[in-house]
Motif scaffolding. Structure first.
Motif, short mmCIF file in Angstrom:
data_model
loop_
_atom_site.label_atom_id
_atom_site.label_comp_id
_atom_site.label_asym_id
_atom_site.label_seq_id
_atom_site.Cartn_x
_atom_site.Cartn_y
_atom_site.Cartn_z
N ARG A 247 1.81 13.30 -0.18
CA ARG A 247 0.74 12.63 0.54
C ARG A 247 1.27 11.31 1.11
N GLU A 248 0.91 11.01 2.34
CA GLU A 248 1.39 9.79 2.98
C GLU A 248 0.22 8.99 3.55
N LEU A 249 0.38 7.67 3.54
CA LEU A 249 -0.62 6.78 4.12
C LEU A 249 -0.48 6.81 5.64
N VAL A 250 -1.58 7.07 6.31
CA VAL A 250 -1.60 7.15 7.77
C VAL A 250 -2.08 5.84 8.38
N ALA A 251 -3.20 5.32 7.86
CA ALA A 251 -3.79 4.11 8.44
C ALA A 251 -4.66 3.42 7.40
N ARG A 252 -4.79 2.12 7.53
CA ARG A 252 -5.67 1.36 6.66
C ARG A 252 -6.38 0.29 7.46
N ILE A 253 -7.56 -0.11 6.97
CA ILE A 253 -8.34 -1.14 7.66
C ILE A 253 -8.95 -2.05 6.61
N SER A 254 -8.92 -3.34 6.89
CA SER A 254 -9.44 -4.32 5.94
C SER A 254 -10.97 -4.31 5.93
N ILE A 255 -11.55 -5.08 5.02
CA ILE A 255 -12.98 -4.95 4.75
C ILE A 255 -13.87 -5.28 5.96
N PHE A 256 -13.44 -6.20 6.81
CA PHE A 256 -14.24 -6.51 7.99
C PHE A 256 -13.62 -5.94 9.27
N GLY A 257 -12.56 -5.17 9.09
CA GLY A 257 -11.95 -4.52 10.24
C GLY A 257 -10.99 -5.39 11.02
N GLY A 258 -10.71 -6.59 10.51
CA GLY A 258 -9.87 -7.49 11.28
C GLY A 258 -8.39 -7.20 11.19
N ARG A 259 -8.01 -6.36 10.24
CA ARG A 259 -6.59 -6.05 10.07
C ARG A 259 -6.43 -4.55 9.90
N THR A 260 -5.54 -4.00 10.67
CA THR A 260 -5.23 -2.57 10.58
C THR A 260 -3.73 -2.37 10.48
N ASN A 261 -3.34 -1.30 9.83
CA ASN A 261 -1.93 -0.93 9.71
C ASN A 261 -1.81 0.57 9.90
#
Length: 117
Positions: free
Chosen positions: A44-58
């Protein structure tokens, strides 16, 4: 606690899909949200993440510029817009919530995405 993914399916190479993950039973607005995927025979691999208010994505390097993660805290829902899909994007996609305050960790059941002509 529930994380319910939807929006998966069969799409041709170059096509688009939008995944949704509806959350309930925990505090969505204080949880980092992530999409992972697992292809047959692979980890399993991490594709995307988003912070609690959406201000930071990876994003994973393999999906940068093609996938976009977003969230709507009023609907307790996180999304993954997937464009320019490739056969190598074929996998089961999982929604994951990581509490920022509680450190709780929750997973959805997954939704199948198949990219094939």
């Amino acid at each position: 606690v529930q994380l319910v993914e939807s929006g998966g399916g069969l799409v041709q190479p170059g096509g688009s899909l939008k995944l949704s993950c509806a959350a309930s039973g925990f505090t969505f607005s204080t949880s980092d949200m992530k999409w992972h995927r697992q292809a047959p025979g692979k980890e399993r691999e991490l594709v995307a993440r988003i912070s609690i208010f959406g201000g930071r994505t990876n994003y994973a390097d393999s999906v940068k510029g093609r996938f976009t993660i977003s969230r709507d805290n009023t609907k307790n829902t996180v999304y993954l817009q997937m464009n320019s899909l490739k056969p190598e994007d074929t996998a089961v996609y999982y929604c994951n919530a990581q509490g920022v305050i509680s450190n709780d960790n929750y997973w959805g059941q997954g939704t199948q995405v198949t990219v094939s002509s």
